[in-house]
Write a protein that holds these residues in place. Structure first.
Motif, PDB file in Angstrom:
ATOM      1  N   ILE A 153       0.833  -1.207   0.000  1.00 63.10           N
ATOM      2  CA  ILE A 153       0.000   0.000   0.000  1.00 63.10           C
ATOM      3  C   ILE A 153       0.867   1.256   0.000  1.00 63.10           C
ATOM      4  N   ALA A 154       1.966   1.238   0.765  1.00 63.04           N
ATOM      5  CA  ALA A 154       2.863   2.404   0.784  1.00 63.04           C
ATOM      6  C   ALA A 154       3.431   2.654  -0.612  1.00 63.04           C
ATOM      7  N   ALA A 155       3.717   1.570  -1.361  1.00 60.39           N
ATOM      8  CA  ALA A 155       4.266   1.730  -2.712  1.00 60.39           C
ATOM      9  C   ALA A 155       3.216   2.287  -3.673  1.00 60.39           C
ATOM     10  N   GLU A 156       1.987   1.868  -3.475  1.00 60.61           N
ATOM     11  CA  GLU A 156       0.916   2.242  -4.399  1.00 60.61           C
ATOM     12  C   GLU A 156       0.373   3.640  -4.121  1.00 60.61           C
ATOM     13  N   PHE A 157       0.322   4.024  -2.837  1.00 63.67           N
ATOM     14  CA  PHE A 157      -0.199   5.336  -2.449  1.00 63.67           C
ATOM     15  C   PHE A 157       0.969   6.125  -1.872  1.00 63.67           C
ATOM     16  N   SER A 158       1.742   6.755  -2.762  1.00 63.45           N
ATOM     17  CA  SER A 158       3.051   7.239  -2.320  1.00 63.45           C
ATOM     18  C   SER A 158       2.968   8.480  -1.443  1.00 63.45           C
ATOM     19  N   ARG A 159       1.840   9.178  -1.436  1.00 65.41           N
ATOM     20  CA  ARG A 159       1.755  10.349  -0.547  1.00 65.41           C
ATOM     21  C   ARG A 159       1.120  10.031   0.792  1.00 65.41           C
ATOM     22  N   LEU A 160       0.822   8.755   0.977  1.00 63.47           N
ATOM     23  CA  LEU A 160       0.139   8.330   2.195  1.00 63.47           C
ATOM     24  C   LEU A 160       1.156   7.929   3.258  1.00 63.47           C
ATOM     25  N   ALA A 161       1.032   8.473   4.459  1.00 62.29           N
ATOM     26  CA  ALA A 161       1.919   8.074   5.565  1.00 62.29           C
ATOM     27  C   ALA A 161       1.401   6.767   6.161  1.00 62.29           C
ATOM     28  N   VAL A 162       2.190   5.708   6.013  1.00 63.85           N
ATOM     29  CA  VAL A 162       1.756   4.388   6.471  1.00 63.85           C
ATOM     30  C   VAL A 162       2.542   3.999   7.730  1.00 63.85           C
ATOM     31  N   THR A 163       1.834   3.673   8.797  1.00 66.35           N
ATOM     32  CA  THR A 163       2.458   3.168  10.019  1.00 66.35           C
ATOM     33  C   THR A 163       1.849   1.812  10.343  1.00 66.35           C
ATOM     34  N   ALA A 164       2.602   0.736  10.099  1.00 58.41           N
ATOM     35  CA  ALA A 164       2.093  -0.605  10.402  1.00 58.41           C
ATOM     36  C   ALA A 164       2.331  -0.896  11.880  1.00 58.41           C
ATOM     37  N   VAL A 165       1.314  -1.422  12.546  1.00 58.37           N
ATOM     38  CA  VAL A 165       1.428  -1.732  13.976  1.00 58.37           C
ATOM     39  C   VAL A 165       1.142  -3.214  14.172  1.00 58.37           C
ATOM     40  N   CYS A 166       2.158  -3.946  14.644  1.00 58.45           N
ATOM     41  CA  CYS A 166       1.933  -5.351  14.952  1.00 58.45           C
ATOM     42  C   CYS A 166       1.430  -5.432  16.388  1.00 58.45           C
ATOM     43  N   ALA A 167       0.143  -5.750  16.535  1.00 60.62           N
ATOM     44  CA  ALA A 167      -0.466  -5.822  17.868  1.00 60.62           C
ATOM     45  C   ALA A 167      -1.696  -6.712  17.795  1.00 60.62           C
ATOM     46  N   ASP A 168      -2.114  -7.181  18.946  1.00 56.48           N
ATOM     47  CA  ASP A 168      -3.356  -7.946  19.064  1.00 56.48           C
ATOM     48  C   ASP A 168      -4.456  -6.938  19.363  1.00 56.48           C
ATOM     49  N   TYR A 169      -5.216  -6.559  18.328  1.00 54.03           N
ATOM     50  CA  TYR A 169      -6.189  -5.478  18.532  1.00 54.03           C
ATOM     51  C   TYR A 169      -7.377  -5.922  19.381  1.00 54.03           C
ATOM     52  N   SER A 170      -7.449  -7.230  19.716  1.00 51.49           N
ATOM     53  CA  SER A 170      -8.526  -7.666  20.611  1.00 51.49           C
ATOM     54  C   SER A 170      -8.185  -7.306  22.059  1.00 51.49           C
ATOM     55  N   ARG A 171      -6.918  -6.973  22.313  1.00 51.31           N
ATOM     56  CA  ARG A 171      -6.534  -6.494  23.641  1.00 51.31           C
ATOM     57  C   ARG A 171      -6.384  -4.996  23.561  1.00 51.31           C
ATOM     58  N   SER A 172      -6.213  -4.336  24.728  1.00 46.63           N
ATOM     59  CA  SER A 172      -6.112  -2.884  24.630  1.00 46.63           C
ATOM     60  C   SER A 172      -4.666  -2.513  24.274  1.00 46.63           C
ATOM     61  N   PHE A 173      -4.513  -1.513  23.455  1.00 46.04           N
ATOM     62  CA  PHE A 173      -3.179  -1.089  23.030  1.00 46.04           C
ATOM     63  C   PHE A 173      -3.248   0.415  22.799  1.00 46.04           C
TER      64      PHE A 173
END
Ligand code: AVJ
Length: 325
Positions: free
Chosen positions: A126-146
């Motif tokens: 997605i970062a390659a395809e949408f080059s003006r988009l700021a992409v921050t990938a977060v590895c987390a278990d979203y079923s828990r609080s983070f």
């Protein structure tokens, strides 16, 4: 596509996996009614099998939701307005996401997933395809609080959680209400949520979707045991368990189980677990909601339901929920 070199996505790792996997498997198999959490289906093999499920003739949800995104992403973008930060729970193959991002042109995109490899691949694509988009990938278990990390890119006017695929159907009603309330707190006043939800329909169609003729859903279900064998030093005999999925009309949910075909003992890590013939491990629920049932649930979590879109066959819904200012 913009051909300027895209920045590599920022990557934030909040997930400690191995310990929680063993703990949750041990806890689930120790209960009087054995169960395993469906979030662990998605190792590399499981993600592949799930992609195959999405293309099956019987599995209508993916096609129906894609149709909704194709037909209505423009209208969704008008509801959401400019300069959004899109926070996506579970990153999948990203086809629906691309339709949303194209229509919306947000300032930031934050995919959050427990499946690290899949997340990195999707975020980089997605970062390659949408080059003006700021992409921050977060590895987390979203079923828990983070906590959301500091986001790259210009400040957003509105935070929106995108939660496609009817994954919310994995949760019981009180769990779903708590989950939605967490999402509401995450996006804050003026924020929003776009959530894909499978609709109630006749049982025959539902049963077929989780009992495909090619047995891909069965392989997906059984892969959970194969994954436990691979990663947790366990000795499940895959031939001694059978996939069983059915619509529970009273509880409005598909239930998936793995049925033990014999009395047997299985070792996981240091522990042993006894199974009787016919005993099951409950591996997944997939709740189905009418449009109104889901809106009532969203209201109970402090959202204002603003709009719902369905496909032509009325099989699936995408709801836009807003948080009052
Ligand atoms: C990704 C949880 C929405 O419940 O339909 C598909 C998973 N399980 N076939 C669903 C699933 C069996 C799927 N969700």
């Amino acid at each position: 596509m913009d051909r300027r070199t895209a920045a590599a996505p920022a990557f934030v790792d909040l997930h400690r996996d191995a310990d929680s996997f063993l703990e949750e498997v041990t806890a689930g198999l120790s209960r009087p009614l054995k169960e395993l959490p469906p979030k662990y289906f998605y190792d590399e093999r499981g993600s592949e099998l799930f992609e195959a499920i999405c293309g099956l003739p019987e599995y209508y949800p993916t096609r129906a939701e894609l149709e909704i995104m194709r037909d209505h992403a423009g209208e969704m973008a008008r509801h959401l307005g400019p300069a959004c930060a899109v926070i996506e729970y579970g990153s999948g193959s990203g086809r629906k996401t691309r339709l949303l991002l194209k229509a919306l042109s947000p300032v930031a995109y934050v995919p959050i997933d427990i499946a690290r490899e899949q997340l990195q691949v999707t975020a980089a694509g997605i970062a390659a395809e949408f080059s003006r988009l700021a992409v921050t990938a977060v590895c987390a278990d979203y079923s828990r609080s983070f906590r959301l990390p500091q986001l790259a890119g210009p400040p957003a006017r509105r935070r929106v959680v995108y939660f496609p695929g009817s994954t919310i159907g994995n949760l019981s009603l009180p769990e779903a209400a708590g989950f939605l309330a967490n999402a509401r707190r995450l996006v804050g006043p003026g924020g929003g949520m776009l959530v894909g939800v499978d609709l109630k329909k006749d049982a025959a169609r539902l049963n077929a979707a989780y009992n495909d003729a090619r047995g891909i859903t069965a392989a997906f279900n059984l892969n959970l045991l194969a994954r436990i064998n691979r990663e947790l030093d366990a000795d499940f005999d895959l031939a001694s368990f059978r996939h069983h999925a059915f619509y529970n009309d009273t509880l409005s949910r598909i239930e998936m189980h793995l049925v033990s075909l014999a009395d047997q003992r299985v070792r996981v890590g240091g522990a042993g677990f006894g199974f009787r013939g016919g005993e099951t491990i409950h591996t997944e629920n997939s709740y189905k909601y009418s449009l109104d049932e889901f809106r009532v649930l969203a209201e109970s979590a402090g959202f204002e339901p603003r709009h719902s879109w369905t496909d032509g066959g009325r099989l699936f819904a995408v709801h836009y929920l807003a948080v009052p200012e």
